[in-house]
Design a protein around this motif. Structure first.
Motif, short mmCIF file in Angstrom:
data_model
loop_
_atom_site.label_atom_id
_atom_site.label_comp_id
_atom_site.label_asym_id
_atom_site.label_seq_id
_atom_site.Cartn_x
_atom_site.Cartn_y
_atom_site.Cartn_z
N SER A 122 11.76 10.33 -8.13
CA SER A 122 12.99 10.06 -7.37
C SER A 122 13.56 8.68 -7.71
O SER A 122 14.78 8.49 -7.69
CB SER A 122 12.72 10.18 -5.87
OG SER A 122 11.67 9.32 -5.50
N ARG A 123 12.69 7.73 -8.08
CA ARG A 123 13.18 6.38 -8.40
C ARG A 123 13.95 6.33 -9.73
O ARG A 123 14.54 5.32 -10.06
CB ARG A 123 12.01 5.39 -8.42
CG ARG A 123 11.53 4.98 -7.03
CD ARG A 123 10.21 4.25 -7.08
NE ARG A 123 9.09 5.17 -7.22
CZ ARG A 123 7.83 4.78 -7.37
NH1 ARG A 123 7.54 3.49 -7.42
NH2 ARG A 123 6.87 5.68 -7.48
N LEU A 124 13.92 7.44 -10.48
CA LEU A 124 14.67 7.49 -11.75
C LEU A 124 16.10 8.00 -11.55
O LEU A 124 16.89 7.98 -12.50
CB LEU A 124 13.98 8.45 -12.72
CG LEU A 124 13.15 7.89 -13.86
CD1 LEU A 124 12.77 9.03 -14.80
CD2 LEU A 124 13.89 6.81 -14.64
N VAL A 182 -4.09 20.33 -14.95
CA VAL A 182 -2.88 19.86 -14.27
C VAL A 182 -2.84 20.45 -12.87
O VAL A 182 -3.04 21.66 -12.70
CB VAL A 182 -1.62 20.28 -15.05
CG1 VAL A 182 -0.35 19.92 -14.29
CG2 VAL A 182 -1.61 19.63 -16.44
N VAL A 183 -2.62 19.60 -11.89
CA VAL A 183 -2.52 20.08 -10.51
C VAL A 183 -1.05 20.05 -10.11
O VAL A 183 -0.46 18.98 -9.94
CB VAL A 183 -3.34 19.18 -9.55
CG1 VAL A 183 -3.30 19.74 -8.13
CG2 VAL A 183 -4.78 19.03 -10.04
N THR A 184 -0.47 21.22 -10.02
CA THR A 184 0.95 21.28 -9.66
C THR A 184 1.31 22.61 -9.02
O THR A 184 0.70 23.64 -9.34
CB THR A 184 1.86 21.04 -10.89
OG1 THR A 184 3.21 20.84 -10.42
CG2 THR A 184 1.86 22.20 -11.88
N LEU A 208 -5.37 11.00 -14.69
CA LEU A 208 -4.37 10.35 -15.53
C LEU A 208 -3.00 10.74 -14.99
O LEU A 208 -2.70 11.93 -14.85
CB LEU A 208 -4.52 10.84 -16.98
CG LEU A 208 -3.65 10.18 -18.04
CD1 LEU A 208 -4.12 8.73 -18.30
CD2 LEU A 208 -3.67 10.97 -19.35
N ASN A 209 -2.16 9.73 -14.71
CA ASN A 209 -0.82 10.04 -14.20
C ASN A 209 -0.02 10.85 -15.23
O ASN A 209 -0.23 10.70 -16.43
CB ASN A 209 -0.05 8.74 -13.90
CG ASN A 209 -0.60 8.03 -12.68
OD1 ASN A 209 -1.50 8.53 -12.01
ND2 ASN A 209 -0.05 6.87 -12.40
N ALA A 210 0.92 11.62 -14.74
CA ALA A 210 1.73 12.49 -15.63
C ALA A 210 3.00 11.79 -16.11
O ALA A 210 3.86 12.44 -16.71
CB ALA A 210 2.10 13.77 -14.90
N1 LIG Z 1 0.08 17.45 -7.47
C1 LIG Z 1 0.68 16.35 -6.94
N2 LIG Z 1 1.03 15.32 -7.75
C2 LIG Z 1 1.63 14.24 -7.19
C3 LIG Z 1 1.88 14.15 -5.80
N3 LIG Z 1 2.48 12.96 -5.55
C4 LIG Z 1 2.61 12.32 -6.74
N4 LIG Z 1 2.10 13.10 -7.74
C5 LIG Z 1 2.01 12.77 -9.18
O1 LIG Z 1 1.27 11.56 -9.27
C6 LIG Z 1 1.72 10.74 -10.34
C7 LIG Z 1 2.10 9.36 -9.84
O2 LIG Z 1 3.10 9.50 -8.86
P1 LIG Z 1 4.43 8.62 -8.86
O3 LIG Z 1 4.48 7.68 -9.97
O4 LIG Z 1 4.61 8.08 -7.50
O5 LIG Z 1 5.52 9.73 -9.23
P2 LIG Z 1 6.60 10.40 -8.33
O6 LIG Z 1 6.02 10.62 -6.97
O7 LIG Z 1 7.11 11.57 -9.07
O8 LIG Z 1 7.74 9.27 -8.28
P3 LIG Z 1 8.69 8.81 -7.06
O9 LIG Z 1 9.39 10.02 -6.53
O10 LIG Z 1 9.65 7.85 -7.70
O11 LIG Z 1 7.78 8.17 -6.05
C8 LIG Z 1 2.88 11.52 -10.97
O12 LIG Z 1 2.35 12.22 -12.06
C9 LIG Z 1 3.33 12.45 -9.85
O13 LIG Z 1 3.96 13.63 -10.33
C10 LIG Z 1 1.47 15.25 -4.97
O14 LIG Z 1 1.65 15.27 -3.75
N5 LIG Z 1 0.88 16.32 -5.60
#
Ligand SMILES: Nc1nc2c(ncn2[C@@H]2O[C@H](COP(=O)(O)OP(=O)(O)OP(=O)(O)O)[C@@H](O)[C@H]2O)c(=O)[nH]1
Ligand SMILES: C=C(OP(=O)(O)O)C(=O)O
Length: 215
Positions: free
Chosen positions: A23-25, A60-62, A110-112
């Motif tokens: 959302s911050r993008l 991947v957890v989604t 690892l963050n996505a």
């Molecule tokens: N499966 C899952 N992934 C999450 C969740 N919240 C955040 N993530 C993932 O965790 C990672 C780090 O999160 P953020 O950098 O905060 O990404 P984001 O939440 O998409 O970004 P903002 O909307 O700007 O806060 C990213 O890969 C996100 O997609 C969640 O509730 N479930």
């Protein structure tokens, strides 16, 4: 012999539904491009991770149906975000999904959102993590976390979100301090982050969506 652990790392990659991710993008990318970029980041992250010689699998957890299809086609195992209770619950769930099949696996979150990720840099981080029960890598801003690992038999105990570097330190995880692993630390939350990732070299899916737009 502990074949689970010897076979390489199992990565857990969390991904929010694309309609609400990154959302911050929105300010930099606009409403139409933002979800496409969120998916491109995930594709480049998972694609590079699966090219890393130390990685056996990426889970991947989604709950996002489009992301599930695209990331599974890249070779990831995709599991639903069954807890639906935020990032850390999703990561713990992913780690359990790994160990249900491989009880002695080395697991790392690892963050996505690492669109500049380089497989060789990830390999260096994974090799450094081998020395510790739990280890983590701070993000480029030195406030958050992009990577957290757990050795066989050790709970991941993720504490991501916001100022997670401090939280991971106080949880007893060891901070990995390595030069030359910028691509593993370069998470992208904002337009400035995306410009910094572009300097490092964007992965092909992000470049295809962003470079034409950025000129
Ligand atoms: N499966 C899952 N992934 C999450 C969740 N919240 C955040 N993530 C993932 O965790 C990672 C780090 O999160 P953020 O950098 O905060 O990404 P984001 O939440 O998409 O970004 P903002 O909307 O700007 O806060 C990213 O890969 C996100 O997609 C969640 O509730 N479930
Ligand atoms: C998820 C994290 O941060 P951000 O939401 O800032 O990307 C983190 O660094 O733990």
């Amino acid at each position: 012999m502990n074949t689970d652990a010897d076979g390489g790392w199992s990565l857990v990659v969390p991904l929010k539904p694309l309609a609400v991710a990154k959302s911050r993008l929105a300010a930099a990318a606009g409403a139409r491009l933002r979800p496409r970029l969120a998916l491109a980041f995930a594709e480049d992250t998972v694609g590079a991770a699966l090219e890393c010689v130390r990685v056996r699998e990426a889970v991947v957890v989604t709950d996002d149906p489009a992301a599930r299809e695209v990331l599974a086609a890249l070779g990831a195992r995709v599991v639903p975000d069954a807890p639906a209770a935020g990032l850390n619950a999703a990561l713990a769930h992913g780690a359990r999904a790994v160990r249900a099949r491989r009880p002695h696996a080395r697991v790392a979150a690892l963050n996505a959102d690492l669109p500049a990720l380089r497989p060789a840099e990830l390999a260096r981080v994974l090799d450094a993590a081998l020395a510790f029960p739990r280890a983590f890598l701070a993000d480029a801003a030195e406030i958050g976390t992009t990577f957290l690992s757990a050795a066989p038999g050790v709970e991941l105990a993720p504490a991501f979100g916001g100022a997670s570097r401090r939280r991971h330190l106080s949880s007893g995880a060891v901070e990995i301090r390595l030069a030359g692993v910028d691509s593993v630390r370069r998470d992208v939350d904002t337009g400035e982050d995306l410009a910094a990732a572009r300097e490092l070299g964007l992965g092909p899916r992000t470049a295809a969506r962003w470079l034409p737009a950025a000129g």
